[in-house]
Design a protein around this motif. Sequence first.
Motif, PDB file in Angstrom:
ATOM      1  N   HIS A   1       0.846  -1.188   0.000  1.00  0.00           N
ATOM      2  CA  HIS A   1       0.000   0.000   0.000  1.00  0.00           C
ATOM      3  C   HIS A   1       0.891   1.251   0.000  1.00  0.00           C
ATOM      4  O   HIS A   1       1.899   1.299   0.710  1.00  0.00           O
ATOM      5  CB  HIS A   1      -0.918   0.002   1.225  1.00  0.00           C
ATOM      6  CG  HIS A   1      -2.000   1.016   1.150  1.00  0.00           C
ATOM      7  ND1 HIS A   1      -1.780   2.349   1.430  1.00  0.00           N
ATOM      8  CD2 HIS A   1      -3.301   0.909   0.787  1.00  0.00           C
ATOM      9  CE1 HIS A   1      -2.894   3.024   1.264  1.00  0.00           C
ATOM     10  NE2 HIS A   1      -3.837   2.167   0.875  1.00  0.00           N
TER      11      HIS A   1
ATOM     12  N   ILE B   1       0.705   4.144   1.399  1.00  0.00           N
ATOM     13  CA  ILE B   1       0.933   4.753   2.712  1.00  0.00           C
ATOM     14  C   ILE B   1       1.985   3.950   3.484  1.00  0.00           C
ATOM     15  O   ILE B   1       2.911   4.523   4.069  1.00  0.00           O
ATOM     16  CB  ILE B   1      -0.384   4.859   3.516  1.00  0.00           C
ATOM     17  CG1 ILE B   1      -1.299   5.893   2.856  1.00  0.00           C
ATOM     18  CG2 ILE B   1      -0.113   5.213   4.979  1.00  0.00           C
ATOM     19  CD1 ILE B   1      -2.700   5.939   3.426  1.00  0.00           C
TER      20      ILE B   1
ATOM     21  N   LYS C   1       5.427   4.613   1.976  1.00  0.00           N
ATOM     22  CA  LYS C   1       5.971   5.918   2.348  1.00  0.00           C
ATOM     23  C   LYS C   1       6.688   5.851   3.694  1.00  0.00           C
ATOM     24  O   LYS C   1       7.830   6.307   3.830  1.00  0.00           O
ATOM     25  CB  LYS C   1       4.845   6.958   2.413  1.00  0.00           C
ATOM     26  CG  LYS C   1       5.297   8.318   2.918  1.00  0.00           C
ATOM     27  CD  LYS C   1       4.131   9.289   3.000  1.00  0.00           C
ATOM     28  CE  LYS C   1       4.576  10.629   3.562  1.00  0.00           C
ATOM     29  NZ  LYS C   1       3.458  11.582   3.661  1.00  0.00           N
ATOM     30  N   TYR C   2       6.044   5.267   4.676  1.00  0.00           N
ATOM     31  CA  TYR C   2       6.603   5.263   6.026  1.00  0.00           C
ATOM     32  C   TYR C   2       7.580   4.121   6.275  1.00  0.00           C
ATOM     33  O   TYR C   2       8.523   4.279   7.052  1.00  0.00           O
ATOM     34  CB  TYR C   2       5.480   5.273   7.062  1.00  0.00           C
ATOM     35  CG  TYR C   2       4.687   6.550   6.998  1.00  0.00           C
ATOM     36  CD1 TYR C   2       5.275   7.772   7.308  1.00  0.00           C
ATOM     37  CD2 TYR C   2       3.357   6.552   6.597  1.00  0.00           C
ATOM     38  CE1 TYR C   2       4.566   8.960   7.232  1.00  0.00           C
ATOM     39  CE2 TYR C   2       2.631   7.736   6.522  1.00  0.00           C
ATOM     40  CZ  TYR C   2       3.251   8.934   6.840  1.00  0.00           C
ATOM     41  OH  TYR C   2       2.546  10.100   6.754  1.00  0.00           O
TER      42      TYR C   2
ATOM     43  N   ARG D   1      -1.278   5.696  12.668  1.00  0.00           N
ATOM     44  CA  ARG D   1      -1.145   5.461  11.219  1.00  0.00           C
ATOM     45  C   ARG D   1      -1.513   4.024  10.861  1.00  0.00           C
ATOM     46  O   ARG D   1      -2.202   3.776   9.874  1.00  0.00           O
ATOM     47  CB  ARG D   1       0.275   5.749  10.757  1.00  0.00           C
ATOM     48  CG  ARG D   1       0.591   7.203  10.651  1.00  0.00           C
ATOM     49  CD  ARG D   1       2.028   7.428  10.199  1.00  0.00           C
ATOM     50  NE  ARG D   1       2.292   8.843  10.166  1.00  0.00           N
ATOM     51  CZ  ARG D   1       3.501   9.376  10.303  1.00  0.00           C
ATOM     52  NH1 ARG D   1       4.553   8.585  10.460  1.00  0.00           N
ATOM     53  NH2 ARG D   1       3.654  10.679  10.267  1.00  0.00           N
TER      54      ARG D   1
ATOM     55  N   LYS E   1      -5.359   3.370  11.141  1.00  0.00           N
ATOM     56  CA  LYS E   1      -6.067   3.983  10.019  1.00  0.00           C
ATOM     57  C   LYS E   1      -5.853   3.181   8.730  1.00  0.00           C
ATOM     58  O   LYS E   1      -6.795   2.907   7.987  1.00  0.00           O
ATOM     59  CB  LYS E   1      -5.584   5.429   9.842  1.00  0.00           C
ATOM     60  CG  LYS E   1      -6.319   6.202   8.787  1.00  0.00           C
ATOM     61  CD  LYS E   1      -5.844   7.648   8.763  1.00  0.00           C
ATOM     62  CE  LYS E   1      -6.585   8.449   7.707  1.00  0.00           C
ATOM     63  NZ  LYS E   1      -6.138   9.848   7.686  1.00  0.00           N
ATOM     64  N   LEU E   2      -4.605   2.784   8.478  1.00  0.00           N
ATOM     65  CA  LEU E   2      -4.293   1.998   7.283  1.00  0.00           C
ATOM     66  C   LEU E   2      -5.010   0.654   7.308  1.00  0.00           C
ATOM     67  O   LEU E   2      -5.611   0.237   6.307  1.00  0.00           O
ATOM     68  CB  LEU E   2      -2.781   1.790   7.176  1.00  0.00           C
ATOM     69  CG  LEU E   2      -2.300   0.846   6.072  1.00  0.00           C
ATOM     70  CD1 LEU E   2      -2.681   1.377   4.692  1.00  0.00           C
ATOM     71  CD2 LEU E   2      -0.796   0.627   6.185  1.00  0.00           C
TER      72      LEU E   2
ATOM     73  N   ARG F   1      -8.693   1.016   6.685  1.00  0.00           N
ATOM     74  CA  ARG F   1      -8.874   1.354   5.265  1.00  0.00           C
ATOM     75  C   ARG F   1      -8.752   0.117   4.377  1.00  0.00           C
ATOM     76  O   ARG F   1      -9.481  -0.031   3.394  1.00  0.00           O
ATOM     77  CB  ARG F   1      -7.841   2.398   4.851  1.00  0.00           C
ATOM     78  CG  ARG F   1      -7.936   2.801   3.389  1.00  0.00           C
ATOM     79  CD  ARG F   1      -6.925   3.852   3.042  1.00  0.00           C
ATOM     80  NE  ARG F   1      -7.322   5.125   3.634  1.00  0.00           N
ATOM     81  CZ  ARG F   1      -6.557   6.193   3.686  1.00  0.00           C
ATOM     82  NH1 ARG F   1      -5.339   6.164   3.198  1.00  0.00           N
ATOM     83  NH2 ARG F   1      -7.006   7.303   4.225  1.00  0.00           N
TER      84      ARG F   1
END
Length: 178
Positions: free
Chosen positions: A12, A14, A17-18, A86, A89-90, A93
């Motif tokens: 994913h 997100i 990114k992290y 984070r 939320k991920l 989702r």
Amino acid sequence: MRHVTLVEIFTHPIAQKYLTRSGVAHAVSVAYHAFRLSVQHNVNPDLATKAALLHDIGHYEWYTNGQWDYEKYRQNDIHAIKGAERAHKLLIRLGEEPQAAKEIALAILLHTDSYLPEGTIQQRPLQKVVKLADEADEEPGGKHHYREMEYNLAVKKIKELDKKVLELLHSNQFKQLG
């Protein structure tokens, strides 16, 4: 029943990114350590590997004069708090079961006590497994965050870990967890 796989999480945007910020090689290694430790501690390997994979997605990059500042990080970081939010939320989702997402987020929140006042916290088994898995991969000065792993190799390793988790969940030993 697994609602979300490690590969779905890892790929994913997100997460990418992290995870890229905090170290893909570290995240993958900690997920493998968590799998091994989940067996030893009779903890759900699905929850343990997901929490371990995402445990550092709350990292902020602490630099001074263009150089990584480990002491600044140690003094000011609250990555476990940011990471828990984070990750939750991920996972929601992506369609993770809400209670599982909560347990994973709590394990991320409590994988370190670096942001807490002096004293000890009482950890539940999943939280302890994630903490131990992270500690098993640490290197002095935070160097574990800078080991490199190519994206395709990371995906391959995550797919292999997904398979191991699924096999373990379907075994008699963890039948009650599935």
